[in-house]
Scaffold this motif. Structure first.
Motif, PDB file in Angstrom:
ATOM      1  N   GLU A   1      62.969 -38.222 -99.951  1.00 56.83           N
ATOM      2  CA  GLU A   1      63.263 -38.533-101.412  1.00 56.83           C
ATOM      3  C   GLU A   1      64.023 -39.906-101.406  1.00 56.83           C
ATOM      4  N   ASP A   2      64.943 -39.735-102.635  1.00 57.31           N
ATOM      5  CA  ASP A   2      65.492 -40.622-102.940  1.00 57.31           C
ATOM      6  C   ASP A   2      66.951 -40.633-102.372  1.00 57.31           C
ATOM      7  N   GLU A   3      67.071 -39.908-101.336  1.00 57.25           N
ATOM      8  CA  GLU A   3      68.359 -39.996-100.814  1.00 57.25           C
ATOM      9  C   GLU A   3      68.929 -41.208 -99.593  1.00 57.25           C
ATOM     10  N   ASP A   4      70.231 -41.433 -99.884  1.00 57.87           N
ATOM     11  CA  ASP A   4      70.765 -42.839 -98.847  1.00 57.87           C
ATOM     12  C   ASP A   4      70.438 -42.408 -97.620  1.00 57.87           C
ATOM     13  N   PHE A   5      70.660 -41.139 -97.027  1.00 53.09           N
ATOM     14  CA  PHE A   5      70.603 -40.898 -95.620  1.00 53.09           C
ATOM     15  C   PHE A   5      70.310 -39.533 -95.392  1.00 53.09           C
ATOM     16  N   THR A   6      69.825 -39.087 -94.444  1.00 56.12           N
ATOM     17  CA  THR A   6      69.280 -37.755 -93.866  1.00 56.12           C
ATOM     18  C   THR A   6      69.735 -37.259 -92.721  1.00 56.12           C
ATOM     19  N   LEU A   7      70.276 -36.298 -92.643  1.00 53.98           N
ATOM     20  CA  LEU A   7      71.073 -36.139 -91.337  1.00 53.98           C
ATOM     21  C   LEU A   7      70.661 -34.415 -91.111  1.00 53.98           C
ATOM     22  N   GLU A   8      69.897 -34.465 -89.631  1.00 52.89           N
ATOM     23  CA  GLU A   8      69.424 -33.211 -89.191  1.00 52.89           C
ATOM     24  C   GLU A   8      70.796 -32.548 -88.436  1.00 52.89           C
ATOM     25  N   VAL A   9      71.211 -31.347 -88.722  1.00 58.69           N
ATOM     26  CA  VAL A   9      72.217 -30.502 -88.050  1.00 58.69           C
ATOM     27  C   VAL A   9      71.597 -29.258 -87.492  1.00 58.69           C
ATOM     28  N   ASP A  10      71.868 -29.388 -86.035  1.00 58.53           N
ATOM     29  CA  ASP A  10      71.165 -28.233 -85.373  1.00 58.53           C
ATOM     30  C   ASP A  10      72.562 -27.348 -85.000  1.00 58.53           C
ATOM     31  N   VAL A  11      72.342 -26.177 -85.320  1.00 53.88           N
ATOM     32  CA  VAL A  11      73.574 -25.166 -85.350  1.00 53.88           C
ATOM     33  C   VAL A  11      73.196 -24.041 -84.070  1.00 53.88           C
ATOM     34  N   PRO A  12      74.381 -24.204 -83.186  1.00 51.10           N
ATOM     35  CA  PRO A  12      74.336 -23.288 -82.211  1.00 51.10           C
ATOM     36  C   PRO A  12      74.296 -21.870 -82.568  1.00 51.10           C
ATOM     37  N   LYS A  13      73.820 -20.880 -81.970  1.00 54.78           N
ATOM     38  CA  LYS A  13      74.002 -19.281 -82.133  1.00 54.78           C
ATOM     39  C   LYS A  13      75.405 -18.842 -82.707  1.00 54.78           C
TER      40      LYS A  13
ATOM     41  N   PHE B   1      77.591 -19.778 -84.661  1.00 56.51           N
ATOM     42  CA  PHE B   1      77.713 -20.106 -85.860  1.00 56.51           C
ATOM     43  C   PHE B   1      76.596 -19.741 -86.854  1.00 56.51           C
ATOM     44  N   SER B   2      77.027 -19.067 -88.140  1.00 53.64           N
ATOM     45  CA  SER B   2      76.135 -18.750 -89.162  1.00 53.64           C
ATOM     46  C   SER B   2      75.585 -19.993 -89.524  1.00 53.64           C
ATOM     47  N   ILE B   3      74.229 -19.945 -89.599  1.00 56.94           N
ATOM     48  CA  ILE B   3      73.373 -21.223 -90.343  1.00 56.94           C
ATOM     49  C   ILE B   3      73.801 -21.177 -91.682  1.00 56.94           C
ATOM     50  N   GLU B   4      73.805 -20.170 -92.421  1.00 54.99           N
ATOM     51  CA  GLU B   4      74.292 -20.157 -93.883  1.00 54.99           C
ATOM     52  C   GLU B   4      75.794 -20.814 -94.017  1.00 54.99           C
ATOM     53  N   GLU B   5      76.726 -20.502 -93.203  1.00 55.88           N
ATOM     54  CA  GLU B   5      77.770 -20.918 -93.284  1.00 55.88           C
ATOM     55  C   GLU B   5      77.969 -22.434 -93.001  1.00 55.88           C
ATOM     56  N   VAL B   6      77.348 -22.886 -91.883  1.00 56.77           N
ATOM     57  CA  VAL B   6      76.887 -24.243 -91.604  1.00 56.77           C
ATOM     58  C   VAL B   6      76.519 -25.047 -92.811  1.00 56.77           C
ATOM     59  N   GLU B   7      75.437 -24.677 -93.115  1.00 60.00           N
ATOM     60  CA  GLU B   7      74.766 -25.305 -94.363  1.00 60.00           C
ATOM     61  C   GLU B   7      75.708 -25.238 -95.534  1.00 60.00           C
ATOM     62  N   LYS B   8      76.328 -24.174 -95.936  1.00 61.85           N
ATOM     63  CA  LYS B   8      77.210 -24.434 -97.080  1.00 61.85           C
ATOM     64  C   LYS B   8      78.398 -25.376 -96.808  1.00 61.85           C
TER      65      LYS B   8
ATOM     66  N   LEU C   1      69.877 -31.585 -93.060  1.00 64.83           N
ATOM     67  CA  LEU C   1      68.901 -30.644 -93.225  1.00 64.83           C
ATOM     68  C   LEU C   1      69.492 -29.863 -91.747  1.00 64.83           C
ATOM     69  N   VAL C   2      70.002 -28.372 -92.260  1.00 64.76           N
ATOM     70  CA  VAL C   2      70.408 -27.670 -91.287  1.00 64.76           C
ATOM     71  C   VAL C   2      69.479 -26.663 -90.775  1.00 64.76           C
ATOM     72  N   THR C   3      69.201 -26.862 -89.313  1.00 63.21           N
ATOM     73  CA  THR C   3      68.499 -25.891 -88.580  1.00 63.21           C
ATOM     74  C   THR C   3      68.927 -25.039 -87.552  1.00 63.21           C
ATOM     75  N   ARG C   4      68.034 -24.261 -86.653  1.00 59.90           N
ATOM     76  CA  ARG C   4      68.399 -23.891 -85.567  1.00 59.90           C
ATOM     77  C   ARG C   4      67.216 -23.848 -84.834  1.00 59.90           C
ATOM     78  N   LYS C   5      67.407 -24.620 -83.703  1.00 59.72           N
ATOM     79  CA  LYS C   5      66.117 -24.669 -82.790  1.00 59.72           C
ATOM     80  C   LYS C   5      65.909 -23.662 -81.862  1.00 59.72           C
ATOM     81  N   ALA C   6      65.028 -22.988 -81.422  1.00 63.84           N
ATOM     82  CA  ALA C   6      64.724 -22.136 -80.468  1.00 63.84           C
ATOM     83  C   ALA C   6      65.136 -22.781 -79.210  1.00 63.84           C
ATOM     84  N   ALA C   7      66.153 -22.031 -78.313  1.00 63.14           N
ATOM     85  CA  ALA C   7      66.628 -22.337 -76.984  1.00 63.14           C
ATOM     86  C   ALA C   7      65.425 -22.420 -75.815  1.00 63.14           C
TER      87      ALA C   7
END
Length: 85
Positions: free
Chosen positions: A38-50, A52-59, A79-85
């Motif tokens: 959309e109109d964001e200046d920058f988008t960053l994907e953040v892959d979270v290891p198991k 950490f809680s994905i909700e905690e990292v997203e917050k 964009l906070v995600t957890r990819k399957a290992a």
């Protein structure tokens, strides 16, 4: 021309500060730039290891992005995600 260069420097500073803060707070995360959303200046994907809680990292990511928005007037979308290992 000077304004465009100044804007890029501010964006680079904001992104570097975000990445540094997130890696210190959440060791083991992986970050990578992705095409802007959309109109964001920058988008960053953040892959979270198991470890950490994905909700905690997203917050935490959103809180840090809000702080940087106030500081730099730059809009970064995490964009906070957890990819399957």
């Amino acid at each position: 021309m000077k304004t465009a260069t100044s804007d890029r420097i501010l964006l680079a500073d904001a992104v570097a500060e975000l990445i540094e803060t997130l890696h210190q707070k959440y060791p083991g995360i992986k970050t990578k730039p992705v095409p802007p959303v959309e109109d964001e200046d920058f988008t960053l994907e953040v892959d979270v290891p198991k470890t950490f809680s994905i909700e905690e990292v997203e917050k935490g990511c959103h809180s840090e992005c809000i702080r940087l928005e106030d500081k730099y007037d730059i809009y970064i979308l995490p964009l906070v995600t957890r990819k399957a290992a």
